[in-house]
Design a protein around this motif. Structure first.
Motif, short mmCIF file in Angstrom:
data_model
loop_
_atom_site.label_atom_id
_atom_site.label_comp_id
_atom_site.label_asym_id
_atom_site.label_seq_id
_atom_site.Cartn_x
_atom_site.Cartn_y
_atom_site.Cartn_z
N GLU A 30 54.96 42.47 38.23
CA GLU A 30 53.53 42.45 37.95
C GLU A 30 53.21 43.03 36.58
N ASN A 34 51.84 41.03 33.24
CA ASN A 34 50.60 41.41 32.55
C ASN A 34 50.84 41.53 31.05
N LYS A 80 41.20 36.95 33.48
CA LYS A 80 41.93 35.69 33.30
C LYS A 80 41.25 34.45 33.84
N GLY A 94 49.08 35.89 35.70
CA GLY A 94 48.20 36.56 36.67
C GLY A 94 46.87 35.83 36.76
N ALA A 99 46.88 43.10 41.13
CA ALA A 99 48.14 43.82 40.97
C ALA A 99 47.94 45.30 40.67
MG MG Z 1 48.54 40.82 36.69
#
Ligand code: MG
Ligand code: ATP
Length: 617
Positions: A30, A34, A80, A94, A99
């Protein structure tokens, strides 16, 4: 009294963490994803105690604005996507906005970040889900996230952590899988203060290949084909392992869809089918493949940890993958994979009699190459006749070759080519036969050893397949129709797909809610277990919308015929016969491995021979 209540936010986050964060490697995934989404060029991962004590990921990406900091760690907050439309065309790794809050709810968490335009960095700490107010901090442009004491407040998960080495191994494997696709990013990984990996950003095809070699071993690169193919809005690129370099485990299989490593049934099936004809049962191919397509064509929102995707046009994707890989693997001809004759080799004296073969036609290998000589072709006389005399109608030369006399003009042309210093054939010229099993030949590199039964078996098999394809599928009427009982859903599928079965040589008729009658069968499948085959085909059709089982079952029959019809050990071959075998190998698709995936030939170079004799050159 009301029994339904709203859950506290920390508990909601812990439940979300339960789905996504299984072990330290999931946290690393995760965090690094990112960083990649933030366009980092350099990512540093420091691990302590297999990740149980510390996971720290630093990047030089875009950073998080001061105002956004509290949002970054709250549930369902993301930069996002903003709408359902965006969700349908996600281009980032993501998109769930879950997360960071999940991780922060099951560990001691700290995030420090500074966008390049911001003067100071800010640091926010969260302890088991409870955030502290942000404080100013020192930090270069980019972001650092520290995760300490993972699962300290989730004893059940903590108990399931494996040995430090095992957990670190998983992290290392994860970094490798990300580094294979994000080749333009530098990765540094350390464990307990010791550097473990340093992967510098790759800039061109050569450095990308070097990274692949670094991660999967030089052997992988040397024993794989690089492919690149685009059609119908789909693009497949990467490396497919040669069948002869198959593995006991499916441990080197990387498939990326739009840059995301996924496991997918449609993909797995297409790959398996493509290798079906060249791989020994129970062996696994190695590959690194990148499929790219319009994000609209693939749903990434089907698995909380994003290990799976769903293709909107699964059938199209399946067929594209199968065809592309199958074509690439068909090129695994003996002599074709990396063994291009470097220097012209004078034809040995005894080569004259058959030098007229396809010597001049190397570039057109496989395209109507004529048979070199009659003698060895006559060996096929031992092959069981195919039902319906397919052998005599095969348009690709066997029978014709049987009758072909040595062609004087072509023979002269061959000799002229040799004099003009044209390249000799890749597998060279036969010298002798060893113990009735191996053919020894000399080529530009040194010694070539051929397992003659394995090689002949493949050649015969490919020919039988071509003959069968040219003839179309023939079928025969059963005197007594065969009744098969199926589930209602399966029987309905048979009914729907009747025309598809008809194309394959079956005549099926639904005879009740849960039964069908087989009235006609493909001739080639005579004696095969039609009931099981039809059941399997229906299962394929229901699961993935297509099936190649009938063709495969037919190929199995052909493979058995090829095996029985091929030169056995202890059969003496004359030199011209051996040379004809070599030329056939060069011209036959997939001839680098026998029908069971074992190599048909090996090369011992002069250098290797010199080393055997400790001979300095
Ligand atoms: Mg993420
Ligand atoms: N390393 C980073 N650099 C810059 N921004 C980051 C970084 N890590 C997280 N962020 C910001 O924090 C937000 C929340 O991150 P988080 O991982 O929780 O959610 P996400 O990435 O949007 O979705 P997912 O839950 O699917 O990972 C991101 O949308 C992003 O804006």
């Amino acid at each position: 009294m009301s029994r339904i209540r709203q859950l506290p936010v920390e508990l909601v986050n812990q439940i979300a963490a339960g789905e996504v964060i299984e072990r330290p490697a999931s946290v690393v995934k995760e965090l690094v994803e990112n960083s990649l989404d933030a366009d980092a060029r350099r990512i540093e991962i420091d691990i302590e105690d297999g990740g149980a004590r510390l996971i720290r990921v630093r990047d030089d990406g875009g950073g998080i604005d001061a105002d956004d900091l509290p949002l970054a760690i709250s549930a369902h907050a993301t930069s996002k996507i903003a709408s359902f439309d965006d969700l349908e065309r996600v281009a980032t790794l993501g998109f769930r906005g879950e997360a960071l809050p999940s991780i922060a709810s099951i560990a001691r968490f700290a995030l420090t970040s500074r966008p390049a335009a911001q003067e100071h960095a800010l640091r926010i700490e969260v302890d088991g889900g409870k955030p502290q107010p942000p404080r100013p901090a020192q930090h270069p442009a980019g972001t650092t996230i520290e995760v300490r004491d993972l699962f300290y407040n989730v004893p059940a998960r903590r108990k399931f952590l494996r040995a430090e080495r095992t957990e670190f191994g998983r992290i290392d494997e994860l970094i490798a899988s990300l580094a294979l696709v994000h080749t333009g990013v530098e990765f540094r990984l350390s464990h307990n203060g010791k550097p473990v990996r340093l992967l510098r950003a790759a800039a061109d095809a050569a450095t990308v290949a070097a990274r692949v070699g670094d991660l999967l071993g030089e052997d992988f690169l040397q024993q794989s084909l690089h492919i690149e193919h685009a059609a119908a809005g789909l693009r497949l690129s990467g490396w497919v392992g040669l069948p002869t370099a198959s593995r006991a485990q499916a441990d080197q299989q990387y498939f990326y869809v739009n840059g995301r490593l996924v496991r997918d049934k449609v993909v797995a099936h297409a790959v398996r089918q493509a290798y079906a004809d060249v791989l020994f049962h129970g062996r696994h191919p190695a590959f690194v493949l990148f499929l790219d397509l319009d994000p609209l064509g693939v749903d990434v929102n089907v698995h909380p940890a994003k290990h799976e995707v769903r293709f909107r046009e699964a059938r199209l994707v399946h067929d594209f993958l199968y065809r592309t890989l199958n074509e690439a693997l068909a090129e695994t001809r003996a002599g074709a994979a990396g063994v291009a004759p470097a220097a012209p080799l004078p034809a040995p004296a005894n080569a004259g009699a058959y030098a007229y073969g396809n010597w001049r036609g190397q570039s057109a290998l496989g395209l109507g190459v004529r048979e070199p000589l009659a003698d060895y072709a006559a060996l096929l006389g031992a092959a069981p006749a195919m039902s319906g005399a397919a052998m005599t109608t095969a348009g690709d030369g066997w029978p014709a070759a049987q009758a072909a006399p040595v062609d004087g003009a072509a023979f002269a042309a061959g000799l002229a080519a040799a004099d003009a210093g044209e390249a000799p054939p890749p597998l060279g010229y036969a010298l002798a036969q060893l113990h009735g099993i191996y053919v020894l030949a000399q080529n530009a590199h040194g010694l070539v050893l051929v397992d003659m039964h394995a090689a002949h078996e493949r050649i015969t098999y490919e020919r039988l397949k071509t003959a069968q394809a040219g003839q179309g599928i023939r079928s025969q009427l059963l005197l007594v129709p065969l009744a098969i009982s199926l589930s209602e859903r399966e029987a309905a599928c048979v009914e729907d797909q009747e025309p598809r079965f008809a194309e394959l040589g079956f005549e099926l008729q639904r005879s009740g809610p849960q039964s069908v009658l087989v009235k006609r069968l493909p001739t080639l499948l005579d004696g095969a277990d039609a009931t099981q085959l039809i059941r399997d085909v229906v299962a394929d059709l229901l699961v993935q919308g297509s099936s190649r089982r009938i063709e495969e079952a037919g190929n199995d029959v052909l493979a058995t015929m090829a095996c029985h019809g091929s030169v056995r050990a202890n059969r003496r071959l004359s030199l011209p016969e051996m040379n004809a075998l070599l030329r056939d190998m060069e011209a036959t698709e997939r001839s680098g491995q026998c029908n069971h995936g074992r190599p048909t030939w090996v090369q011992l170079s002069i250098g290797e021979l010199d080393r055997l004799f400790l001979r300095g050159r």
